[in-house]
Write an enzyme that holds these catalytic residues in place. Structure first.
Site, short mmCIF file in Angstrom:
data_model
loop_
_atom_site.label_atom_id
_atom_site.label_comp_id
_atom_site.label_asym_id
_atom_site.label_seq_id
_atom_site.Cartn_x
_atom_site.Cartn_y
_atom_site.Cartn_z
CE LYS A 22 -1.53 1.48 4.18
NZ LYS A 22 -1.66 3.12 4.46
CG ASN A 23 2.21 2.85 3.47
OD1 ASN A 23 1.06 3.32 3.18
ND2 ASN A 23 2.61 2.80 4.77
NE ARG A 99 -2.57 12.88 8.38
CZ ARG A 99 -1.27 13.29 7.90
NH1 ARG A 99 -0.48 12.55 7.27
NH2 ARG A 99 -0.86 14.60 8.05
CB CYS A 123 -5.50 10.41 11.36
SG CYS A 123 -4.00 10.07 11.69
NE ARG A 128 -0.03 10.09 9.91
CZ ARG A 128 -0.46 9.15 9.29
NH1 ARG A 128 -1.78 8.69 9.49
NH2 ARG A 128 0.16 8.87 8.33
N PRO A 129 1.07 16.37 11.01
CG PRO A 129 2.65 18.04 11.95
CD PRO A 129 1.88 16.71 12.14
CB ILE A 130 1.99 18.19 5.41
CG1 ILE A 130 1.00 19.38 5.25
CG2 ILE A 130 1.26 16.85 5.35
CD1 ILE A 130 0.34 19.23 3.62
CG ASP A 131 5.66 20.91 10.15
OD1 ASP A 131 5.11 19.60 10.18
OD2 ASP A 131 6.52 21.08 10.82
CG ASP A 314 3.05 1.60 9.12
OD1 ASP A 314 2.53 2.31 10.17
OD2 ASP A 314 3.41 1.55 8.11
NE ARG A 406 -7.73 4.15 5.22
CZ ARG A 406 -6.92 4.66 6.37
NH1 ARG A 406 -7.20 4.82 7.56
NH2 ARG A 406 -5.45 4.95 6.08
N1 EPU Z 1 5.68 14.93 10.73
C1 EPU Z 1 5.58 16.31 10.97
N2 EPU Z 1 5.57 17.10 10.05
C2 EPU Z 1 5.78 16.56 8.73
C3 EPU Z 1 5.62 15.35 8.54
C4 EPU Z 1 5.60 14.42 9.51
O1 EPU Z 1 5.64 16.61 12.24
O2 EPU Z 1 5.71 17.58 7.74
C5 EPU Z 1 5.88 13.87 11.98
C6 EPU Z 1 4.56 13.07 11.68
O3 EPU Z 1 3.39 13.49 12.75
C7 EPU Z 1 4.87 11.83 12.67
C8 EPU Z 1 6.47 11.63 12.08
O4 EPU Z 1 6.80 13.01 11.59
O5 EPU Z 1 5.04 11.97 14.00
C9 EPU Z 1 6.62 10.68 11.07
O6 EPU Z 1 5.90 10.96 10.00
P1 EPU Z 1 5.90 10.30 8.40
O7 EPU Z 1 5.85 11.87 7.69
O8 EPU Z 1 7.15 9.88 8.37
O9 EPU Z 1 4.56 9.71 8.34
P2 EPU Z 1 3.72 9.68 6.87
O10 EPU Z 1 4.50 9.84 5.89
O11 EPU Z 1 2.50 10.53 7.23
C10 EPU Z 1 4.04 7.06 6.43
C11 EPU Z 1 3.21 6.09 6.23
C12 EPU Z 1 2.53 5.52 7.63
C13 EPU Z 1 3.73 5.05 8.31
C14 EPU Z 1 4.60 6.36 8.61
C15 EPU Z 1 5.97 6.19 9.52
C16 EPU Z 1 2.41 6.02 3.85
C17 EPU Z 1 1.24 6.56 2.96
N3 EPU Z 1 2.08 6.42 5.26
O12 EPU Z 1 3.10 8.15 6.94
O13 EPU Z 1 1.91 4.37 7.17
O14 EPU Z 1 3.11 4.61 9.69
O15 EPU Z 1 4.98 6.65 7.32
O16 EPU Z 1 6.60 5.03 8.97
O17 EPU Z 1 3.39 5.99 3.51
C18 EPU Z 1 0.09 2.95 7.84
O18 EPU Z 1 0.07 2.13 6.51
O19 EPU Z 1 -0.71 2.38 8.46
C19 EPU Z 1 0.66 4.22 8.06
C20 EPU Z 1 0.23 5.04 9.03
#
Ligand code: EPU
Length: 428
Positions: A22-23, A99, A123, A128-131, A314, A406
């Site tokens: 999926k990811n 997301r 969520c 989970r911000p995207i900053d 995960d 999902r």
């Molecule tokens: N974070 C920030 N700011 C950002 C981005 C992330 O503070 O701009 C924080 C997040 O809130 C979190 C940490 O950094 O505390 C790591 O988050 P990351 O960005 O790595 O997570 P993600 O990219 O949103 C992906 C997977 C998740 C998986 C995580 C960690 C996808 C679509 N999703 O999420 O998958 O848990 O990496 O490995 O690739 C799942 O499949 O169940 C799932 C949640």
């Protein structure tokens, strides 16, 4: 809403194929936005999030043909042609359920110079911000306006420019978003402290097949030299290491002997190490992975989640479920997400002995769990409840199964093919 009725206690045996990841599939579908021609993906898992991503790409004007029918059912394939994309927008209805929709931001900015993407909210597993995504894209010249819950983004007139940047902490989709933006940017981009998750590498390899110039794949420093355009390509999606780990946990917990076909063992090294430490027998042969375990004879193991190659967050919920019936006390520490223990309260309903202390769960193994009604809260939590129910004495009912659907490709069917007793009660 579908429910699962689970009769616990059945040992598992047989063999099962691991689906595509999926990811990896999610960023790969977003990557189609970058190409002048169609991206053909094979080994696409059949799951809800990918249908949502397909809807999103269609909403933008793409031609999306996921899971085409063949004589004896659907194929795990898809052709994504975004060459006539007209509407670079990701609306709230689609982003709120997934997301990962934010993954279209980088590709849209790179190819169309603009994007409007609804800001993903919190969520079940945290804020989970995207900053970090936005900061990196801003360094490449993008301008953002945050209004009405949307990120309205614009690239400079002559396009994004390559930069040398470092993420403050590891972000998986952040790395993917910026890597996808950089492949069409002017000049060289260096991403330091890049996520090394195998799904990032799989996406990078597909981009290279489309004509991108990326080096440092598999490392924490990606070097990307922008090109003018990307072309049509085909890519087979890597096997899902989290699905494989979930199936291993199911056999470890229910007991039995089963073979996973098509798992990629390198990606699973740390997870396999923890299963072995707990007393599970694993044997790799000809690309297959056979697991053998005796219910109730495993020992407690401590786990701390971390970015790859650490123990994946995960897999935390599923491993915690396994520890609920292992001998001794296990300390499970979650370092990636601040609220990823939603499964604990539900597992306690089955008789699990778990105490939460901030980001740590102290799990004291009990001899046997017993069935109860439970409610799924997020994807991996749902999987852990299902595994616990399969090992418990008596019957359990799991509601809100859409969370499971999902992100897993027919997990209940796969487990039933190994001898589990799971009945899906269709929503009326
Ligand atoms: N974070 C920030 N700011 C950002 C981005 C992330 O503070 O701009 C924080 C997040 O809130 C979190 C940490 O950094 O505390 C790591 O988050 P990351 O960005 O790595 O997570 P993600 O990219 O949103 C992906 C997977 C998740 C998986 C995580 C960690 C996808 C679509 N999703 O999420 O998958 O848990 O990496 O490995 O690739 C799942 O499949 O169940 C799932 C949640």
């Amino acid at each position: 809403m579908d429910k699962l009725l689970v009769e616990g206690g059945a040992p598992l045996s047989g063999s099962v194929k691991v689906s595509g990841a999926k990811n990896a599939a999610l960023p790969l579908m977003a990557a189609a936005i970058l190409a002048d021609g169609p991206l053909t993906l094979t080994n696409i898992p059949k799951l809800g999030d990918l249908r949502t991503m397909g809807k999103l790409l269609k909403h933008m004007g793409g031609e999306v043909n996921l899971y085409p029918e063949s004589g004896d059912g659907y194929l795990e394939e898809g052709v994504l042609d975004m060459s006539r994309l007209a509407n670079p927008e990701a609306p709230h209805e689609l982003v709120k359920t997934m997301r990962a929709s934010a993954l279209v931001l980088g590709p849209l900015l790179a190819r169309f110079g603009q994007a409007k993407v609804s800001l993903p909210g919190g969520c079940a597993i945290g804020v989970r911000p995207i900053d970090m995504h936005l900061k990196a894209l801003a360094a490449m010249g993008a301008e953002f306006d945050l209004t009405g819950g949307d990120v309205v983004a614009k690239a400079p007139k002559d396009g994004l420019v390559g930069v040398d940047l470092r993420f403050d902490s590891v972000t998986v989709t952040g790395t993917e978003n910026v890597m996808m933006a950089a492949v069409l940017a002017k000049g060289r981009t260096v991403i330091r402290n890049a996520a090394r998750e195998p799904e990032v590498s799989d996406t990078a390899r597909a981009l290279v097949a489309m004509g991108a110039k990326i080096s440092g794949i598999d490392s924490d420093e990606l070097i990307i030299d922008g090109v003018d355009s990307l072309k049509a390509a085909s890519h087979s999606i890597m096997p899902d290491r989290v699905e494989a780990g979930t199936l291993l946990a199911a056999v470890a917990m229910a007991g039995g002997r089963a073979t996973l076909k098509g798992a990629k063992l390198n990606d699973l090294a740390v997870v396999m190490g923890k299963f072995t430490e707990a007393g599970v027998f694993l044997r790799a042969e000809n690309g297959d992975l056979t697991i053998e375990a005796h219910r109730g004879l495993l020992s407690a193991v401590n786990v701390t989640t971390g970015p790859y190659p650490g123990f994946p967050t995960d897999m935390q919920a599923q491993f915690l479920a396994l520890m609920c019936t292992s001998k001794g006390t296990s300390i499970i520490t979650e370092t990636i997400f601040e609220n990823r223990f939603m499964h604990v309260a539900e597992l306690k309903r089955l008789g699990a002995d778990v105490t939460l202390e901030g980001r740590t769960a102290v799990v004291k193994g009990v001899e046997r769990l017993s069935g109860a009604p439970m409610t799924a809260s997020d994807l991996r939590a749902s999987a852990s409840l299902l595994l616990a129910a399969m090992a418990a004495k008596g019957t359990s009912e799991i509601s809100r199964v859409y969370h499971l659907d999902r992100g897993y490709d027919r997990l209940d069917d796969k487990l039933n093919s190994l001898g589990a007793k799971i009945k899906r009660v269709k929503a009326s």
